[in-house]
Motif scaffolding. Structure first.
Motif, PDB file in Angstrom:
ATOM      1  N   ARG A  74       0.856  -1.197   0.000  1.00  0.00           N
ATOM      2  CA  ARG A  74       0.000   0.000   0.000  1.00  0.00           C
ATOM      3  C   ARG A  74       0.885   1.238   0.000  1.00  0.00           C
ATOM      4  O   ARG A  74       1.613   1.484   0.948  1.00  0.00           O
ATOM      5  CB  ARG A  74      -0.853   0.025   1.269  1.00  0.00           C
TER       6      ARG A  74
ATOM      7  N   ASN B  34       2.832   2.755  13.579  1.00  0.00           N
ATOM      8  CA  ASN B  34       3.210   2.911  12.171  1.00  0.00           C
ATOM      9  C   ASN B  34       4.719   2.808  11.950  1.00  0.00           C
ATOM     10  O   ASN B  34       5.201   3.096  10.849  1.00  0.00           O
ATOM     11  CB  ASN B  34       2.702   4.260  11.638  1.00  0.00           C
ATOM     12  N   TYR B  60       3.066  10.927  10.817  1.00  0.00           N
ATOM     13  CA  TYR B  60       2.839  10.505  12.201  1.00  0.00           C
ATOM     14  C   TYR B  60       3.883  11.105  13.146  1.00  0.00           C
ATOM     15  O   TYR B  60       3.545  11.601  14.215  1.00  0.00           O
ATOM     16  CB  TYR B  60       2.856   8.970  12.287  1.00  0.00           C
ATOM     17  N   GLN B 256      -0.167  -2.664   9.411  1.00  0.00           N
ATOM     18  CA  GLN B 256      -1.526  -2.862   8.919  1.00  0.00           C
ATOM     19  C   GLN B 256      -2.492  -1.935   9.659  1.00  0.00           C
ATOM     20  O   GLN B 256      -2.383  -1.760  10.877  1.00  0.00           O
ATOM     21  CB  GLN B 256      -1.946  -4.319   9.144  1.00  0.00           C
ATOM     22  N   PHE B 257      -3.447  -1.378   8.907  1.00  0.00           N
ATOM     23  CA  PHE B 257      -4.420  -0.458   9.513  1.00  0.00           C
ATOM     24  C   PHE B 257      -5.064  -1.060  10.751  1.00  0.00           C
ATOM     25  O   PHE B 257      -5.185  -0.428  11.798  1.00  0.00           O
ATOM     26  CB  PHE B 257      -5.524  -0.099   8.506  1.00  0.00           C
ATOM     27  N   SER B 258      -5.500  -2.303  10.613  1.00  0.00           N
ATOM     28  CA  SER B 258      -6.235  -2.940  11.707  1.00  0.00           C
ATOM     29  C   SER B 258      -5.359  -3.023  12.958  1.00  0.00           C
ATOM     30  O   SER B 258      -5.805  -2.699  14.071  1.00  0.00           O
ATOM     31  CB  SER B 258      -6.672  -4.342  11.279  1.00  0.00           C
ATOM     32  N   TRP B 261      -4.713   0.584  14.488  1.00  0.00           N
ATOM     33  CA  TRP B 261      -5.833   1.239  15.151  1.00  0.00           C
ATOM     34  C   TRP B 261      -6.273   0.507  16.412  1.00  0.00           C
ATOM     35  O   TRP B 261      -6.642   1.149  17.397  1.00  0.00           O
ATOM     36  CB  TRP B 261      -7.000   1.437  14.172  1.00  0.00           C
TER      37      TRP B 261
END
Lengths: 264, 306
Positions: A74, B34, B60, B256-258, B261
């Motif tokens: 990504r 991140n 960030y 990974q976003f998951s 967060w």
């Protein structure tokens, strides 16, 4: 009285934090090239190798089993990276060649050269940052050999080697900035190099005290030429599958074989 | 009248500073999640400027620095305000402590960048953030009109006293946050963090039950302990989620976003849990002093009624 206690109670929290819990950066200036960490001039070989008595080690790194899927990276958080790649970019951690061999395996003589020393070659090794990926993904250099790091992208990168046996550094490299020219004064297999701005960007540098190393390519093979006759331990390293080693005997003017196999 | 209004504004400003500190803790968690701690190699400037392109990990890391600067500014204003207007010397001292803490915290943040995230410094940075949050919350509580008004005190003859239970709960959560920081910075395995979660749960439920059974007539205490139970349940769910999702994505080539967060939410709810427990502790000391002495909490420490 109790207010004082409460005040001290609050301060106590701070005290716990401070007592209980417990380099330098550089930025590449614009234009030209920067060098840093130059090693002392390399010594001449302690005992020059007579080509007539030298042999080689050849082999390949076979891969068996199921290769993991390389996910698409990504890059949308950095438009310059996304725009630099017309096709989706896949992770290059495990690259299995069409002939069932593994790419990007660092192969080197781990043991057997005794006390021989070798001068660092004058030519530079290049690492480029293209499309927010390091090229190449795995490389080898000799102790003291210059590594030229370029930024062909139109975005900021930071170049951050994370060695255990060399000095760590972290340098920003703006688009159009000068090349970084560095070397590593001590042998180390392997040094991960990361861009923390784009955390998928990784390359691995094998730093060897001698010139007998290689990285497998599109056919998964390697050749270590010019080795004096003798017994050697050949080591291999892969980013995901770790290390293996094998003993081989090299005879003058002959090629010893060292075929490795990695199971996914 | 004017002084009273000033005091109310000062209290509101302290709350604003506490809220900003909470967001700063979240911003810090996003940096770790991140893997952006070294995305900006220099400090105090970022890429040699005050405002680098906010792309990738720079967003960030530099974002964290911007929120930190805001909190530093708010703290400075709050402390100067307290220094000028606050009559209680112990509150002034606490204000100066807050200012010292935010300065030390900023320097620790710089050291951790310049020395490539040494775990002891990074963990101390995370721990001090939570301690600073508690100090700012304390200032918000101490400057509140409710704290400064004369109120009826209730005798607490239980053993252990409710205020001691609250204090133990706050300490337990703080230790748990320190353990969590050690896990995130890969100094400790998750086992100690998991085991201590059990201890935290026991102490907090004990505290909440005591509040419910013995002190239900004190609406603020009752409500706050109820909120703590809800946060505790949420935190346990997030903790389990963080563990499993980290395991599932540990070989991913990029954050990974998951994972980011859920772990950030885990840190944030942890901070809220600590903050609520700490405020409840202060309220318990305020409303439920020990049985032998009942102090006036409104004035200076010398104004004891006994």
């Amino acid at each position: 009285m109790i207010q004082t206690k409460l005040s001290w109670l609050s301060v106590f929290t701070l005290a716990i934090a401070l007592t209980g819990c417990g380099g330098g950066q550089e930025s590449a200036p614009a234009g030209g090239a920067s060098t840093e960490g130059a090693a002392a001039p390399a010594a001449a070989p302690s005992a020059p190798i007579d080509p007539a008595t030298a042999g080689s080690v050849t082999g390949k790194v076979a891969f068996t089993g199921q290769a993991p899927a390389n996910p698409v990276i990504r890059m949308d958080a950095t438009p310059a990276c996304a725009q630099a790649n017309s096709e989706p970019v896949h992770a290059d951690e495990v690259l299995v060649n069409g002939n069932g061999t593994l790419r990007n395996v660092f192969v080197y003589v781990k043991d057997g050269l005794g006390g021989r020393t070798f001068p660092a070659p004058a030519e530079e090794v290049e690492i480029d940052q293209q499309g927010c990926m390091y090229r190449p993904h795995v490389l080898g250099v000799m102790v003291g050999q210059k590594v030229r790091i370029k930024n062909a992208d139109s975005t900021n990168h930071n170049v951050h080697p994370m060695p255990t046996n060399n000095r760590e550094w972290n340098v920003s490299q703006p688009p159009g900035g000068e090349d970084l020219i560095r070397d590593f004064p001590r042998a180390e297999v392997m040094i991960p190099v990361k861009c923390n701005v784009h955390p998928w960007m990784k390359t691995y540098v094998g730093v060897s005290a001698h010139p007998f190393f290689a990285v497998t390519g599109e056919d998964g093979s390697f050749e270590l030429k010019g080795l004096p006759a003798g017994e050697y331990t050949i080591g291999i390293w892969h980013e995901k599958y770790g290390t293996q080693e094998m003993k081989v005997t090299v005879e003058a003017q002959k090629a010893a074989t060292a075929d490795f196999s990695i199971t996914g | 009248m004017g002084e009273k209004r000033d005091s109310v504004y000062m209290h509101r400003f302290a709350i604003l500073t506490a809220i900003a500190t909470f967001f700063l803790i979240m911003a810090g968690a996003l940096v770790v999640g991140n893997e952006a701690g070294l995305a900006v190699p220099d400090w105090p400037l970022s890429y040699g400027t005050w405002m680098p392109p906010m792309e990738g990990g720079v967003f960030y890391e530099h974002g964290h620095r911007m929120v930190a600067t805001t909190v530093g500014f708010l703290t400075t204003v709050l402390v100067l305000w307290i220094w000028r207007k606050e009559p209680r010397s112990w509150v002034k001292r606490l204000g100066w402590t807050a200012l010292a803490a935010v300065i030390v915290q900023g320097v620790l943040g710089g050291i951790t960048v310049l020395y490539f995230l040494p775990a002891p410094v990074s963990i101390t940075h995370a721990c001090l953030a939570q301690a600073f949050f508690c100090i700012v919350l304390s200032l918000a509580v101490f400057t509140s009109p409710a704290w400064q008004s004369v109120q009826e005190s209730h005798e607490d003859s239980d053993s252990p006293a409710f205020r001691h239970l609250c204090l133990a709960a706050s300490a337990a959560v703080y230790i748990q946050l320190a353990l969590g920081a050690a896990v995130r910075h890969r100094v400790l395995g998750v086992l100690a963090h998991l085991l201590w979660a059990g201890m935290v749960t026991v102490i907090m439920l004990w505290m909440a039950r005591r509040a419910s059974v013995r002190w239900h007539q004190l609406t603020s205490v009752h409500r706050l302990s109820g909120a703590i139970v809800i946060l505790l349940i949420l935190q346990l769910i997030l903790g389990a989620g963080s563990y499993f999702i980290r395991e599932a994505t540990k070989n991913a080539v990029q954050p990974q976003f998951s994972t980011v967060w859920i772990t950030t939410a885990h840190v944030a709810i942890g901070a809220l849990l600590l903050g609520f427990s700490w405020v409840l502790t202060l309220m318990a000391y305020r409303k439920l002093p020990c049985s032998s002495k009942i102090y006036s909490m409104a004035g200076t420490p010398e104004k004891s009624l006994v």
